[in-house]
Design a protein around this motif. Structure first.
Motif, mmCIF file in Angstrom:
data_model
loop_
_atom_site.group_PDB
_atom_site.id
_atom_site.type_symbol
_atom_site.label_atom_id
_atom_site.label_comp_id
_atom_site.label_asym_id
_atom_site.label_seq_id
_atom_site.Cartn_x
_atom_site.Cartn_y
_atom_site.Cartn_z
ATOM 1 N N PRO A 270 0.825 -1.210 0.000
ATOM 2 C CA PRO A 270 0.000 0.000 0.000
ATOM 3 C C PRO A 270 0.857 1.258 0.000
ATOM 4 O O PRO A 270 1.923 1.308 0.614
ATOM 5 N N GLY A 271 0.398 2.262 -0.709
ATOM 6 C CA GLY A 271 1.150 3.508 -0.795
ATOM 7 C C GLY A 271 1.232 4.252 0.515
ATOM 8 O O GLY A 271 2.156 5.040 0.738
ATOM 9 N N ASP A 272 0.258 4.009 1.424
ATOM 10 C CA ASP A 272 0.322 4.729 2.700
ATOM 11 C C ASP A 272 1.364 4.155 3.633
ATOM 12 O O ASP A 272 1.744 4.785 4.620
ATOM 13 N N GLY A 273 1.840 2.963 3.341
ATOM 14 C CA GLY A 273 2.921 2.389 4.125
ATOM 15 C C GLY A 273 2.518 1.920 5.502
ATOM 16 O O GLY A 273 3.359 1.498 6.286
ATOM 17 N N LEU A 274 1.219 1.964 5.847
ATOM 18 C CA LEU A 274 0.812 1.626 7.203
ATOM 19 C C LEU A 274 0.436 0.164 7.359
ATOM 20 O O LEU A 274 0.452 -0.360 8.447
ATOM 21 N N GLY A 301 1.192 0.696 -4.654
ATOM 22 C CA GLY A 301 0.024 1.407 -5.151
ATOM 23 C C GLY A 301 -0.816 1.955 -4.027
ATOM 24 O O GLY A 301 -0.964 1.326 -2.967
ATOM 25 N N GLU A 302 -1.366 3.150 -4.251
ATOM 26 C CA GLU A 302 -2.285 3.750 -3.276
ATOM 27 C C GLU A 302 -3.553 2.914 -3.167
ATOM 28 O O GLU A 302 -4.053 2.660 -2.078
ATOM 29 N N ASP A 303 -4.065 2.498 -4.319
ATOM 30 C CA ASP A 303 -5.290 1.712 -4.378
ATOM 31 C C ASP A 303 -4.927 0.301 -4.815
ATOM 32 O O ASP A 303 -4.474 0.076 -5.941
ATOM 33 N N ILE A 304 -5.123 -0.650 -3.930
ATOM 34 C CA ILE A 304 -4.659 -2.012 -4.193
ATOM 35 C C ILE A 304 -5.365 -2.631 -5.399
ATOM 36 O O ILE A 304 -4.703 -3.205 -6.276
ATOM 37 N N PRO A 305 -6.681 -2.565 -5.531
ATOM 38 C CA PRO A 305 -7.314 -3.145 -6.738
ATOM 39 C C PRO A 305 -6.817 -2.511 -8.031
ATOM 40 O O PRO A 305 -6.586 -3.212 -9.021
ATOM 41 N N GLN A 306 -6.634 -1.177 -8.041
ATOM 42 C CA GLN A 306 -6.151 -0.522 -9.256
ATOM 43 C C GLN A 306 -4.722 -0.952 -9.579
ATOM 44 O O GLN A 306 -4.379 -1.161 -10.751
ATOM 45 N N ALA A 307 -3.879 -1.058 -8.556
ATOM 46 C CA ALA A 307 -2.503 -1.522 -8.794
ATOM 47 C C ALA A 307 -2.499 -2.952 -9.312
ATOM 48 O O ALA A 307 -1.720 -3.308 -10.211
ATOM 49 N N ARG A 335 -17.417 -0.201 3.375
ATOM 50 C CA ARG A 335 -16.550 -0.066 2.205
ATOM 51 C C ARG A 335 -16.349 -1.433 1.567
ATOM 52 O O ARG A 335 -16.071 -2.405 2.266
ATOM 53 N N ALA A 336 -16.473 -1.492 0.249
ATOM 54 C CA ALA A 336 -16.309 -2.762 -0.461
ATOM 55 C C ALA A 336 -14.884 -3.273 -0.311
ATOM 56 O O ALA A 336 -13.923 -2.503 -0.226
ATOM 57 N N GLY A 337 -14.739 -4.605 -0.305
ATOM 58 C CA GLY A 337 -13.427 -5.199 -0.156
ATOM 59 C C GLY A 337 -12.635 -5.176 -1.450
ATOM 60 O O GLY A 337 -13.115 -4.782 -2.523
ATOM 61 N N GLN A 340 -14.264 -7.368 -4.245
ATOM 62 C CA GLN A 340 -15.422 -6.768 -4.899
ATOM 63 C C GLN A 340 -15.006 -5.637 -5.839
ATOM 64 O O GLN A 340 -15.510 -5.525 -6.968
ATOM 65 N N ARG A 341 -14.088 -4.790 -5.401
ATOM 66 C CA ARG A 341 -13.660 -3.689 -6.256
ATOM 67 C C ARG A 341 -12.872 -4.204 -7.472
ATOM 68 O O ARG A 341 -12.950 -3.640 -8.559
ATOM 69 N N THR A 342 -12.120 -5.274 -7.285
ATOM 70 C CA THR A 342 -11.399 -5.846 -8.414
ATOM 71 C C THR A 342 -12.367 -6.430 -9.430
ATOM 72 O O THR A 342 -12.199 -6.238 -10.649
ATOM 73 N N ILE A 343 -13.384 -7.131 -8.969
ATOM 74 C CA ILE A 343 -14.388 -7.686 -9.881
ATOM 75 C C ILE A 343 -15.104 -6.566 -10.630
ATOM 76 O O ILE A 343 -15.360 -6.665 -11.838
ATOM 77 N N HIS A 344 -15.395 -5.485 -9.933
ATOM 78 C CA HIS A 344 -16.134 -4.373 -10.546
ATOM 79 C C HIS A 344 -15.346 -3.735 -11.693
ATOM 80 O O HIS A 344 -15.928 -3.321 -12.714
ATOM 81 N N ASP A 345 -14.006 -3.640 -11.546
ATOM 82 C CA ASP A 345 -13.188 -2.946 -12.538
ATOM 83 C C ASP A 345 -12.389 -3.893 -13.427
ATOM 84 O O ASP A 345 -11.557 -3.431 -14.210
ATOM 85 N N SER A 346 -12.617 -5.206 -13.330
ATOM 86 C CA SER A 346 -11.747 -6.163 -14.022
ATOM 87 C C SER A 346 -12.016 -6.239 -15.516
ATOM 88 O O SER A 346 -11.139 -6.672 -16.276
#
Length: 854
Positions: A270-274, A301-307, A335-337, A340-346
């Motif tokens: 994750p880009g936030d490093g936390l 990546g900041e956004d894991i599904p996008q990365a 918030r979607a997991g 779910q977000r990966t399926i939505h944008d895949s």
């Protein structure tokens, strides 16, 4: 002039028919009207191949003589002068005969291509540089003639000439490849069935990778991001959690059911490093992936599904395997997991959600929202929240008839929430709005902006100040957190690269890590040529990705390492923070390149040192073996000389007129002297080898030079020459090994005597200097000046300053801490100057010189 096109016929082994296919292509092109010539064809005695070459125009070869053997090679100038449309050049990886313009044949081909001539050539897969080690492991044969992969990659067409291993072995048995006397050895060694099968697989896989590169290049040039299912690529997403091994095995089973598919594993930092996975678990999962034949990758990546999807599009992934979320239902409602977000944008990529034991876990800890800082979206969200909460709170306070103090406390709570969410500016606006609402609805008189009591004015001002301070503190905390997160992310990226360097990863692997971390298309580490020129020339040290930049100005992003090295990347632009991190990575890559260079130099030095030790050991052994026959030869010559002298009619000198017996005695004397000289040379070689091998013991102590000279003159023995000594009355002691110093003086004096005429003896001069003493031995020469007289010229003889006696004397002197120099002068012809340190406290002033003779 347009560059010519290169066509390569690739084969897995000799005899598959590459040259035959090349000649067939030449005949086909000629039938279409093209000018085709044979620049070089190697039929290797195969009659069908030679017959196919008949009828095609052939450029006569150039004859070169190497080590007395005439050899033929491509006449490059003749081909260029003929300038056909197509040139047939066999065996692209071949090494040219010494004396040719280029060392390698592929360099000849490059010149033909640059001249606009199309080239058709042949190549065996075992000659590719990247496969050299693999081929050696398979066949046990080291290929010394190799071709850089980049040359083959630049070919416009590569065609595989394939033949079943069994068919190739039958051709070998029938004598279609090698002569009969080589068939049996070839069948039992290089042409074993397993070897041929493995080489065939190497050729198929290497060509498949080139086809894949061409496909990726076509997709990039035409902006195609949707996956093409030419080959199934299964990507498994790893979080570093306990479910990782389950997902990897599930993805491996999917890969195994699809022949030709490829397994990839990706961990997104994750880009936030936390939040990050367990390093130990990730390391174990990486080992599992590689053991199953897959490849492990890592990106940020900041956004894991996008990365995840960005990586999938870049690698043409067709299926993604993810684990079921470990978050609870309440958290998923907010918030979607990732799944779910990966399926939505895949899009067209299939996504598999695999259940696992850890999927039913409770609420997973989430990083605080403050870690993302106060971005514009968060500011607008804070203002919207204030716009909803303040009117609602005002209605409640009005209905409850709250006092001003209680109302301001409630409003302050909303302002604090706004500050935490959006920072200082939204908090100040919320505070102003809350003050106006409190003044209008709560402060007496109500429904007006007038304030009757001073205490209410003070309360409102205090409220605004508190809101301002809280907003300022919240924004500063968000900024500091953002900086800390960025620093943590950068440190983690640099730490991963440092760990990879410690584990001995090569430059291409490190560059691939940089490319994945920054989501770049290609990365190159470039080195500038140190030679000056009108335009700086750059060389690719290492590269990764599709069409890596070959020069800094071809790149979209550049991060200089120093005045010679630079990191060039092609792809998306980087902001200032990413560029700073890329520069830090470039510095580490520069260190890795320097370490690799030093390691190679150290290995070369070790190789040279080992070779020197081997040479010294061989010289020692040779000297030891030569001593016995030389001693026997000298003894035999001595006895034979005695027999000749005893048997002569007129005594030891033979006949009265120097007849046959006298001549025989003279020849025997010369032979004995030559054998003794050879023995002395063997001794010198022995001592020189022992000195270089570190096996010669030294005992340094103060030595009286007079005693050393006396011993050296005694060692010379009786002779017809004299040596002129010019020594001061008192000589200081020198620091040396007495035996070695005597040896050096004897060797130098004997060498000077051999090169001096009988009437001009050599001269030995000693001179005392501060902290050292010099001994100069000069050859005598015809016309040499008398002592004290100026030089008046003389004949200069040809003396070698690096002869074996001088080299041994120099090495022995340097081992004792001294120096030996040679000079050639007009008066004294050739002189050797020996310099040695003197013993402290024994120095004496140098009085007038005196001459002594022996």
């Amino acid at each position: 002039m347009a560059r010519g096109r290169l066509r390569i016929y690739l084969g897995a082994a000799p005899g598959v028919g590459k040259t035959y296919a090349m000649l067939q292509e030449g005949r086909r092109l000629r039938s279409l009207g093209a000018e085709v010539v044979i620049a070089l064809v190697e039929p290797h005695g195969r009659r069908p191949t030679a017959a196919l070459a008949e009828g095609l125009e052939t450029v006569p070869r150039r004859t070169l003589v190497h080590r007395g053997v005439p050899l033929t090679e491509t006449d490059l100038d003749a081909v260029l002068a003929r300038h056909p449309q197509v040139a047939l050049v066999d065996e692209l990886a071949h090494t040219n005969v010494p004396g040719s313009r280029h060392t390698k044949r592929w360099q000849d081909v490059e010149e033909l291509l640059a001249a606009g001539i199309d080239v058709v050539t042949t190549l065996n897969v075992q000659h590719l540089e990247s496969l050299n080690d693999v081929v050696r492991q398979i066949t046990g044969v080291t290929q010394h003639e190799t071709l850089p992969d980049e040359v083959a990659r630049r070919a416009d067409q590569i065609e595989l000439v394939d033949l079943l291993p069994e068919t190739l072995r039958r051709r070998l048995v029938h004598g279609d490849i090698y002569p009969a006397d080589r068939v049996e050895a070839a069948l039992t060694h290089y042409f074993r069935l397993g070897n041929l099968t493995a080489l065939r697989e190497l050729a198929l896989l290497w060509l498949a990778d080139r086809v894949e590169e061409g496909l990726q290049r076509y997709r990039a040039e035409h902006g195609i991001t949707a996956p093409w299912e030419t080959r199934e690529r299964i990507l498994v997403g790893l979080t570093g959690g306990p479910e990782g091994e389950t997902l990897i095995r599930r993805a491996a089973r999917i890969t195994a059911r699809t022949p030709g598919s490829e397994l990839l594993a990706l961990h997104v930092v994750p880009g936030d490093g936390l939040t990050h996975g367990d390093p130990t678990a990730l390391s174990a999962q990486r080992g599992l992936v590689e053991s199953l034949g897959g490849s492990y990758h890592q990106t940020t990546g900041e956004d894991i599904p996008q990365a995840l999807l960005r990586f999938a599009e870049a690698e043409n992934v067709t299926q993604i395997v993810l684990g079921a979320s470990r978050r609870g239902r309440l958290s998923l409602l907010l918030r979607a997991g990732v799944g779910q977000r990966t399926i939505h944008d895949s899009g067209l990529i299939d996504v598999h959600i695999v259940p696992h034991e850890a999927a039913a876990g409770g609420l997973a800890p989430r990083p605080p929202r403050l870690a993302h800082g106060t971005r514009p979206v968060r500011r607008w969200s804070a203002l919207a929240a204030a716009a909803l909460l303040l009117p609602a709170l005002t209605l409640l306070l009005t209905a409850a008839r709250a006092s001003l103090g209680g109302a301001l406390l409630m409003y302050l709570l909303v302002v604090v929430l706004t500050a935490l969410l959006g920072g200082r500016a939204p908090a100040l606006l919320a505070a102003v709005a809350a003050s106006l609402l409190a003044d209008y609805y709560v402060t007496l008189p109500t429904h007006s902006v007038d304030v009757e009591r001073a205490v209410d004015i003070v309360a409102l001002i205090a409220f605004l100040a508190a809101a301002w301070l809280v907003g300022t503190a919240a924004e500063a905390a968000a900024r500091h957190t953002r900086q800390a997160v960025r620093a943590t992310s950068e440190a983690r990226a640099l730490s991963r690269m440092a760990v990879a360097m410690m584990h001995g990863q090569d430059l291409p692997t490190l560059l691939e890590q940089v490319r994945e971390n920054f989501a770049l298309a290609a990365v190159s580490l470039l080195e500038r040529d140190s030679e000056p020129g009108p335009e700086p020339r750059w060389y690719i040290v290492a590269s990764t990705g599709d069409r890596p930049p070959e020069r800094p100005w071809d790149a979209d992003v550049e991060a200089p390492v120093d005045d010679r090295l630079t990191l060039a990347a092609r792809g998306r632009g980087l902001d200032s923070d990413d560029l700073r991190l890329l520069t830090a990575c470039a510095a580490q890559l520069g260190i890795a390149h320097t370490q690799g260079t030093l390691t190679r130099h150290a290995a070369e030095t070790d190789t040279l040192a080992a070779a020197e030790r081997t040479r010294a050991a061989l010289l020692l052994a040779a000297g030891h073996d030569l001593r016995a026959p030389l001693g026997a030869a000298e003894a035999a010559l001595g006895k034979l000389s005695d027999l000749v002298r005893e048997g002569g009619p007129d005594g030891p000198d033979g006949g009265p007129d120097g007849g046959p017996d006298g001549e025989a005695a003279h020849l025997l004397s010369c032979a004995s002297a030559a054998v003794r000289r050879a023995g002395a040379l063997v001794t010198d070689l022995d001592d020189l080898s022992r000195l270089h091998a570190g096996a010669l013991d030294l005992y340094l102590r103060p030595v009286d030079l007079d005693e050393a000279l006396t011993a050296a003159l005694d060692d010379l023995g009786p002779g017809g020459h004299g040596i002129v000594l010019r020594l001061p009355p008192q000589l200081p002691d020198v620091i040396a090994d007495a035996a070695l110093l005597t040896r050096v003086l004897t060797t130098l004096a004997a060498d000077a005597l051999r090169h001096s005429p009988p009437d001009a003896p050599p001269t030995l001069t000693a001179e005392t200097l501060p902290d050292r003493l010099t001994v100069r031995i000069a050859d005598g020469a015809i016309g040499a000046p008398a002592p004290g007289a100026p030089a008046n010229g003389g004949a200069v003889t040809d003396r070698a300053g690096d002869s074996l006696p001088l080299r041994l004397s120099r090495d022995l002197t340097e081992a004792m801490g001294g120096a030996l120099d040679t000079t050639t002068t007009t008066g004294h012809v050739f002189a050797v100057t020996l310099t040695l340190p003197t013993s402290a406290g024994r120095l004496a002033p140098a009085p007038d010189h005196q001459s002594r003779g022996t």
